[in-house]
Design a protein around this motif. Sequence first.
Motif, PDB file in Angstrom:
ATOM      1  N   ASP A 184       0.836  -1.193   0.000  1.00  0.00           N
ATOM      2  CA  ASP A 184       0.000   0.000   0.000  1.00  0.00           C
ATOM      3  C   ASP A 184       0.874   1.247   0.000  1.00  0.00           C
ATOM      4  OD1 ASP A 184       0.887  -0.390   2.590  1.00  0.00           O
ATOM      5  OD2 ASP A 184      -1.012   0.160   3.521  1.00  0.00           O
ATOM      6  N   SER A 185       1.652   1.382  -1.059  1.00  0.00           N
ATOM      7  CA  SER A 185       2.508   2.568  -1.168  1.00  0.00           C
ATOM      8  C   SER A 185       2.082   3.402  -2.372  1.00  0.00           C
ATOM      9  CB  SER A 185       3.979   2.172  -1.282  1.00  0.00           C
ATOM     10  OG  SER A 185       4.190   1.404  -2.439  1.00  0.00           O
ATOM     11  N   ILE A 186       2.399   4.688  -2.280  1.00  0.00           N
ATOM     12  CA  ILE A 186       2.027   5.638  -3.319  1.00  0.00           C
ATOM     13  C   ILE A 186       3.288   6.360  -3.782  1.00  0.00           C
ATOM     14  CG2 ILE A 186       0.649   7.663  -3.893  1.00  0.00           C
ATOM     15  CD1 ILE A 186      -1.157   6.903  -1.476  1.00  0.00           C
ATOM     16  N   VAL A 187       3.516   6.327  -5.098  1.00  0.00           N
ATOM     17  CA  VAL A 187       4.640   7.031  -5.692  1.00  0.00           C
ATOM     18  C   VAL A 187       4.069   8.102  -6.609  1.00  0.00           C
ATOM     19  CG1 VAL A 187       6.652   6.826  -7.210  1.00  0.00           C
ATOM     20  CG2 VAL A 187       6.139   5.012  -5.559  1.00  0.00           C
ATOM     21  N   LEU A 188       4.624   9.306  -6.515  1.00  0.00           N
ATOM     22  CA  LEU A 188       4.235  10.411  -7.383  1.00  0.00           C
ATOM     23  C   LEU A 188       5.368  10.670  -8.365  1.00  0.00           C
ATOM     24  CD1 LEU A 188       2.303  12.782  -8.088  1.00  0.00           C
ATOM     25  CD2 LEU A 188       3.589  14.144  -6.425  1.00  0.00           C
ATOM     26  N   VAL A 189       5.036  10.669  -9.650  1.00  0.00           N
ATOM     27  CA  VAL A 189       6.001  11.011 -10.700  1.00  0.00           C
ATOM     28  C   VAL A 189       5.581  12.370 -11.233  1.00  0.00           C
ATOM     29  CG1 VAL A 189       6.978  10.381 -12.928  1.00  0.00           C
ATOM     30  CG2 VAL A 189       6.391   8.600 -11.277  1.00  0.00           C
ATOM     31  N   SER A 190       6.464  13.337 -11.098  1.00  0.00           N
ATOM     32  CA  SER A 190       6.141  14.704 -11.467  1.00  0.00           C
ATOM     33  C   SER A 190       7.143  15.225 -12.487  1.00  0.00           C
ATOM     34  CB  SER A 190       6.175  15.575 -10.199  1.00  0.00           C
ATOM     35  OG  SER A 190       5.678  16.855 -10.459  1.00  0.00           O
ATOM     36  N   GLY A 191       6.648  15.938 -13.485  1.00  0.00           N
ATOM     37  CA  GLY A 191       7.536  16.508 -14.486  1.00  0.00           C
ATOM     38  C   GLY A 191       6.754  17.214 -15.577  1.00  0.00           C
ATOM     39  N   ALA A 192       7.479  17.920 -16.409  1.00  0.00           N
ATOM     40  CA  ALA A 192       6.869  18.664 -17.509  1.00  0.00           C
ATOM     41  C   ALA A 192       6.374  17.698 -18.588  1.00  0.00           C
ATOM     42  CB  ALA A 192       7.895  19.632 -18.108  1.00  0.00           C
ATOM     43  N   THR A 193       5.564  18.204 -19.478  1.00  0.00           N
ATOM     44  CA  THR A 193       5.076  17.430 -20.610  1.00  0.00           C
ATOM     45  C   THR A 193       6.262  16.900 -21.410  1.00  0.00           C
ATOM     46  OG1 THR A 193       3.110  18.803 -20.738  1.00  0.00           O
ATOM     47  CG2 THR A 193       3.684  17.574 -22.714  1.00  0.00           C
ATOM     48  N   GLY A 194       6.217  15.597 -21.730  1.00  0.00           N
ATOM     49  CA  GLY A 194       7.251  15.005 -22.556  1.00  0.00           C
ATOM     50  C   GLY A 194       8.454  14.461 -21.801  1.00  0.00           C
ATOM     51  N   THR A 195       8.439  14.489 -20.476  1.00  0.00           N
ATOM     52  CA  THR A 195       9.596  13.997 -19.717  1.00  0.00           C
ATOM     53  C   THR A 195       9.551  12.494 -19.463  1.00  0.00           C
ATOM     54  OG1 THR A 195       8.519  14.629 -17.632  1.00  0.00           O
ATOM     55  CG2 THR A 195      10.114  16.198 -18.576  1.00  0.00           C
ATOM     56  N   GLY A 196       8.426  11.843 -19.744  1.00  0.00           N
ATOM     57  CA  GLY A 196       8.363  10.386 -19.620  1.00  0.00           C
ATOM     58  C   GLY A 196       7.457   9.862 -18.523  1.00  0.00           C
ATOM     59  N   HIS A 253      -0.538  19.167  -2.529  1.00  0.00           N
ATOM     60  CA  HIS A 253      -1.553  18.382  -1.818  1.00  0.00           C
ATOM     61  C   HIS A 253      -1.206  16.909  -1.712  1.00  0.00           C
ATOM     62  CE1 HIS A 253      -3.946  21.895  -1.613  1.00  0.00           C
ATOM     63  NE2 HIS A 253      -4.237  21.926  -2.898  1.00  0.00           N
ATOM     64  N   ILE A 254      -0.660  16.342  -2.768  1.00  0.00           N
ATOM     65  CA  ILE A 254      -0.430  14.894  -2.739  1.00  0.00           C
ATOM     66  C   ILE A 254       0.944  14.519  -2.175  1.00  0.00           C
ATOM     67  CG2 ILE A 254       0.486  14.558  -5.064  1.00  0.00           C
ATOM     68  CD1 ILE A 254      -1.396  12.045  -5.144  1.00  0.00           C
ATOM     69  N   SER A 255       1.890  15.432  -2.204  1.00  0.00           N
ATOM     70  CA  SER A 255       3.234  15.083  -1.754  1.00  0.00           C
ATOM     71  C   SER A 255       3.268  14.672  -0.286  1.00  0.00           C
ATOM     72  CB  SER A 255       4.211  16.236  -2.001  1.00  0.00           C
ATOM     73  OG  SER A 255       3.835  17.362  -1.243  1.00  0.00           O
ATOM     74  N   THR A 256       2.338  15.172   0.505  1.00  0.00           N
ATOM     75  CA  THR A 256       2.333  14.830   1.930  1.00  0.00           C
ATOM     76  C   THR A 256       1.874  13.403   2.194  1.00  0.00           C
ATOM     77  OG1 THR A 256       0.100  15.733   2.163  1.00  0.00           O
ATOM     78  CG2 THR A 256       1.942  17.218   2.636  1.00  0.00           C
ATOM     79  N   ILE A 257       1.227  12.772   1.223  1.00  0.00           N
ATOM     80  CA  ILE A 257       0.723  11.413   1.444  1.00  0.00           C
ATOM     81  C   ILE A 257       1.468  10.370   0.615  1.00  0.00           C
ATOM     82  CG2 ILE A 257      -1.571  12.074   2.226  1.00  0.00           C
ATOM     83  CD1 ILE A 257      -1.217  10.866  -1.273  1.00  0.00           C
ATOM     84  N   THR A 258       2.487  10.790  -0.127  1.00  0.00           N
ATOM     85  CA  THR A 258       3.224   9.842  -0.950  1.00  0.00           C
ATOM     86  C   THR A 258       4.381   9.232  -0.174  1.00  0.00           C
ATOM     87  OG1 THR A 258       4.638  11.576  -1.834  1.00  0.00           O
ATOM     88  CG2 THR A 258       2.690  11.011  -3.102  1.00  0.00           C
ATOM     89  N   ASP A 259       4.774   8.059  -0.606  1.00  0.00           N
ATOM     90  CA  ASP A 259       5.933   7.399  -0.015  1.00  0.00           C
ATOM     91  C   ASP A 259       7.211   7.786  -0.748  1.00  0.00           C
ATOM     92  OD1 ASP A 259       4.528   5.722   1.975  1.00  0.00           O
ATOM     93  OD2 ASP A 259       3.571   4.920   0.184  1.00  0.00           O
ATOM     94  N   ALA A 260       7.071   8.186  -2.005  1.00  0.00           N
ATOM     95  CA  ALA A 260       8.228   8.610  -2.789  1.00  0.00           C
ATOM     96  C   ALA A 260       7.765   9.560  -3.885  1.00  0.00           C
ATOM     97  CB  ALA A 260       8.919   7.404  -3.420  1.00  0.00           C
ATOM     98  N   ILE A 261       8.643  10.481  -4.240  1.00  0.00           N
ATOM     99  CA  ILE A 261       8.376  11.404  -5.338  1.00  0.00           C
ATOM    100  C   ILE A 261       9.539  11.300  -6.316  1.00  0.00           C
ATOM    101  CG2 ILE A 261       8.063  13.807  -6.025  1.00  0.00           C
ATOM    102  CD1 ILE A 261       6.978  14.331  -3.193  1.00  0.00           C
ATOM    103  N   ILE A 262       9.209  11.088  -7.585  1.00  0.00           N
ATOM    104  CA  ILE A 262      10.216  11.053  -8.639  1.00  0.00           C
ATOM    105  C   ILE A 262       9.994  12.291  -9.494  1.00  0.00           C
ATOM    106  CG2 ILE A 262      11.072   9.818 -10.660  1.00  0.00           C
ATOM    107  CD1 ILE A 262       9.948   7.234  -9.323  1.00  0.00           C
ATOM    108  N   LEU A 263      11.008  13.122  -9.588  1.00  0.00           N
ATOM    109  CA  LEU A 263      10.916  14.348 -10.375  1.00  0.00           C
ATOM    110  C   LEU A 263      11.666  14.155 -11.680  1.00  0.00           C
ATOM    111  CD1 LEU A 263      10.059  17.303 -10.642  1.00  0.00           C
ATOM    112  CD2 LEU A 263      12.172  17.931  -9.445  1.00  0.00           C
ATOM    113  N   LEU A 264      10.967  14.286 -12.791  1.00  0.00           N
ATOM    114  CA  LEU A 264      11.577  14.148 -14.115  1.00  0.00           C
ATOM    115  C   LEU A 264      11.820  15.534 -14.698  1.00  0.00           C
ATOM    116  CD1 LEU A 264       9.304  11.309 -15.557  1.00  0.00           C
ATOM    117  CD2 LEU A 264      11.523  11.076 -14.435  1.00  0.00           C
ATOM    118  N   ASN A 265      13.037  15.751 -15.169  1.00  0.00           N
ATOM    119  CA  ASN A 265      13.412  17.031 -15.771  1.00  0.00           C
ATOM    120  C   ASN A 265      14.050  16.797 -17.123  1.00  0.00           C
ATOM    121  OD1 ASN A 265      12.788  19.078 -13.780  1.00  0.00           O
ATOM    122  ND2 ASN A 265      14.385  18.160 -12.520  1.00  0.00           N
ATOM    123  N   TYR A 266      14.013  17.820 -17.963  1.00  0.00           N
ATOM    124  CA  TYR A 266      14.757  17.796 -19.212  1.00  0.00           C
ATOM    125  C   TYR A 266      16.225  18.018 -18.888  1.00  0.00           C
ATOM    126  CZ  TYR A 266      10.276  18.550 -21.543  1.00  0.00           C
ATOM    127  OH  TYR A 266       8.996  18.428 -21.993  1.00  0.00           O
TER     128      TYR A 266
END
Length: 169
Positions: free
Chosen positions: A1-13, A149-162
């Motif tokens: 029961d883990s939540i991962v957030l993948v965040s990044g600009a359009t086209g980063t994957g 809002h969601i970062s406080t409830i995630t177990d991990a955040i993956i940030l994708l950048n160009y």
Amino acid sequence: DSIVLVSGATGTGKTMMVTEFLAAGLRDGERGLFFSFEESRPQILRNAASWGVDFGDAERDGMLRIESRYPERMGLEDMLVEIRHQIEEFQPKRLALDSLSMLDRVSSGASFREFVVGLTSLIKEYELVALCTNTTGIGAGQESPAVTHISTITDAIILLNYVEVDASV
């Protein structure tokens, strides 16, 4: 029961990561439920195929369910009810939502926060592994309200950048 957030600009994957997340589960015999809030089911199938993943076979085998929902047509409370219904009926082990920022854009801050709390409760209640995406601006460090809002409830955040590799090309 883990939540991962993948965040990044359009086209980063981000959608490619969702595809790989679900494909890995399928290889392990885990059912996957994919909610797309921006792309149609045919577009998702085409994209996955172009990355070497056949979601069509997985759907036919009853191991994957792809749901395209457009948040402009459905309120967040109804969206949460629909997600719960699909989880109860399909009983996945993996849940992917692409992209939460679309839900954030069509709602008020308060209703989005309530949606995130409800979504988190569902994920924990059904002991799912969840991957959620969020679209940000192009510049590094730009944070959207959805991330706040969601970062406080995630177990991990993956940030994708160009990353510029060779500017001379």
